[in-house]
Design a protein around this motif. Structure first.
Motif, short mmCIF file in Angstrom:
data_model
loop_
_atom_site.label_atom_id
_atom_site.label_comp_id
_atom_site.label_asym_id
_atom_site.label_seq_id
_atom_site.Cartn_x
_atom_site.Cartn_y
_atom_site.Cartn_z
N PRO A 94 40.86 34.68 44.80
CA PRO A 94 41.62 35.87 44.40
C PRO A 94 42.03 36.69 45.62
CG PRO A 94 39.29 36.10 43.84
CD PRO A 94 39.49 34.69 44.28
N THR A 95 43.20 37.27 45.54
CA THR A 95 43.74 38.02 46.67
C THR A 95 43.85 39.52 46.40
OG1 THR A 95 45.99 37.62 45.88
CG2 THR A 95 45.08 36.03 47.46
N VAL B 65 46.48 41.80 39.86
CA VAL B 65 45.45 40.81 39.55
C VAL B 65 46.02 39.68 38.69
CG1 VAL B 65 43.13 40.48 38.59
CG2 VAL B 65 43.72 42.64 39.67
N SER C 64 48.50 37.65 38.93
CA SER C 64 48.84 36.38 39.57
C SER C 64 47.59 35.59 39.91
CB SER C 64 49.68 36.61 40.83
OG SER C 64 48.97 37.41 41.76
N ASP C 65 46.51 36.28 40.29
CA ASP C 65 45.24 35.59 40.56
C ASP C 65 44.72 34.91 39.30
OD1 ASP C 65 45.11 36.32 43.26
OD2 ASP C 65 44.00 38.16 42.82
N THR D 9 37.23 41.52 46.19
CA THR D 9 38.19 41.31 45.11
C THR D 9 37.96 42.29 43.96
OG1 THR D 9 36.79 39.59 44.13
CG2 THR D 9 38.41 38.89 45.75
N TYR E 102 39.47 40.90 37.90
CA TYR E 102 39.45 39.44 37.99
C TYR E 102 38.23 38.89 37.26
CZ TYR E 102 39.72 34.75 40.02
OH TYR E 102 39.81 33.40 40.19
#
Length: 427
Positions: free
Chosen positions: A175-176, A186, A188-189, A222, A226
């Protein structure tokens, strides 16, 4: 070939041809340890993040002495003892609701091995034998035993030498989105995690993750969102969720457990390091009723076939009980909040450090801070230089970090961060 070192001890992660004799530690007190040379060093890493109470804490030392006079060890196979029973009840009390069953082992790596075996056998007992792989995240580090090596980052991790020996598991992107990210960031993760689960869920027993703080893989920090999304995806795809809280447990992220930030209960949680305040090796793998009850049955296969010799060691259990009592009675979460304030003021808010050409990013979460550099060479020699300043720092690759003992006072915390910054700003 270099001359042999004076000690026959084979040190971890050491290049034997070039390593120098390790400084000998002869004692310690509070956040400092003392060398045989007479040097006293302020420990910025609390001995790989486990000595959360510092050295020679009187209550922990007394607990060792008291328990040693009663019972040092007995096998947990077919027997039990009061420290093991008491500690299990306390761990059920303080961990996220629903983690009602405790399996002991003797290190974080073994605790993760227990979790992985538990997850695979859970699905076997449910008639889903195809679900025998584990899904891990890039940037992950879960330990140095064979099973754990196989679920560490296969590209930037330290175990690529063993690739041919290890089983192959699927990985999802790390996760980025940062800790304070908005839901949109979040998304897109979580979409990337969903894509991997859609392809591999039929063979995946569990998703393994270090919640909020991927420690040895680069101190990636993160979002709690997530964790919530991962919980929902695991439920959707019939995959167990395993939290490796070996490094994050017992306050490191600012709450008792990283899971608490997200109000999430994993199916399995692994604890070690701060469990005993670092004074003895010990680990606990906790499971929900859902996991535990799958092992209740009539066949030989319903027995969980794992049993470390030193699991539930009475000395370690007694230490863990005292460590937890000190943590709660002396408001360690309040201490961690103060450490976080100092870390943010001195590192995260330092404009000069942020724009230094060698610095890629500065991150802070709970009682953890890291200065990430662009190249490993940017930190060459930092350990020796910090020692000259009276501070023990040990970087991981491109990451110069501190995870101090929670009893570290503000002036000492500021001393640690000033040395970290001075490495960059002195030149």
């Amino acid at each position: 070939m270099t001359a042999p070192l004076s000690s026959p001890v084979w040190h971890p992660y050491a290049h034997l041809k070039t390593q120098r004799a390790a400084p000998k530690v002869v004692g310690g007190e509070g956040p400092r340890f003392t060398l045989g040379s007479g040097e006293t060093l302020l420990d910025a890493t609390c001995s790989w993040w486990c000595m959360i109470h510092g050295y020679a804490h009187p209550r922990l030392v007394a607990a060792i002495h008291e328990q040693a006079g009663e019972l040092c060890h007995v096998m947990l196979g077919g027997l039990t003892h009061e420290p093991a029973d008491r500690l299990a009840r306390e761990l059920v009390r303080v961990t996220p609701e629903g983690l009602n069953h405790v399996f002991y082992s003797d290190s974080g790596s073994v605790g993760m091995e227990v979790a992985m075996k538990m997850a695979v056998q859970y699905h076997q007992l449910r008639g889903k034998s195809a679900k025998h792989r584990l899904l891990s995240l890039m940037k992950a580090y879960h330990g140095d035993t064979a099973g754990c090596m196989a679920v560490c980052d296969p590209e930037e991790g330290m175990h690529s030498l063993f690739a041919g020996y290890l089983p192959h598991h699927p990985f999802a992107p790390a996760p980025t989105a940062p800790f304070d990210a908005e839901p949109e960031a979040v998304a897109s993760d979580l979409a990337a995690l969903r894509e991997v689960l859609e392809r591999h869920h039929h063979k995946v027993a569990a998703l393994l993750m270090e919640p909020l703080l991927q420690a040895a893989g680069g101190l990636n920090m993160t979002s709690p969102l997530y964790l919530r999304g991962a919980r929902e995806l695991c439920d959707e795809f019939d995959v167990l969720l395993v939290f490796d809280e070996v490094a994050t447990g017992f306050g490191r992220t600012g709450r008792m457990f990283a899971a608490d930030h997200a109000d999430v209960t994993p199916d399995i949680m692994v604890l070690s390091k701060g469990l005993t305040g670092g004074y003895l090796g010990h680990a606990a793998t906790l499971a929900t009723d859902r996991v535990h009850d799958a092992f209740v049955g009539d066949t030989p296969e319903h027995a969980f076939m794992h049993g470390p010799t030193f699991m539930g060691n009475p000395l370690a259990c007694r230490l863990a009980l005292e460590s937890l009592a000190v943590f709660e009675e002396e408001d360690y979460l309040g201490k961690i909040e103060e450490l976080n304030r100092v870390l943010r003021e001195t590192l995260l808010e330092d404009v000069e450090l942020a724009v230094h050409p060698a610095v890629a990013e500065v991150r802070v979460l709970g009682a953890t801070a890291v200065i990430e550099t662009h190249e490993t060479a940017d930190l060459a020699g930092v350990g020796d230089w910090a020692r000259e300043q009276g501070v023990w720092l040990r970087p991981i690759g491109r990451w110069l970090y501190t995870m101090p003992a929670y009893i570290t006072e503000e002036r000492d915390m500021r001393r640690i961060t000033s040395v970290m910054k001075a490495w960059f700003l002195r030149r």
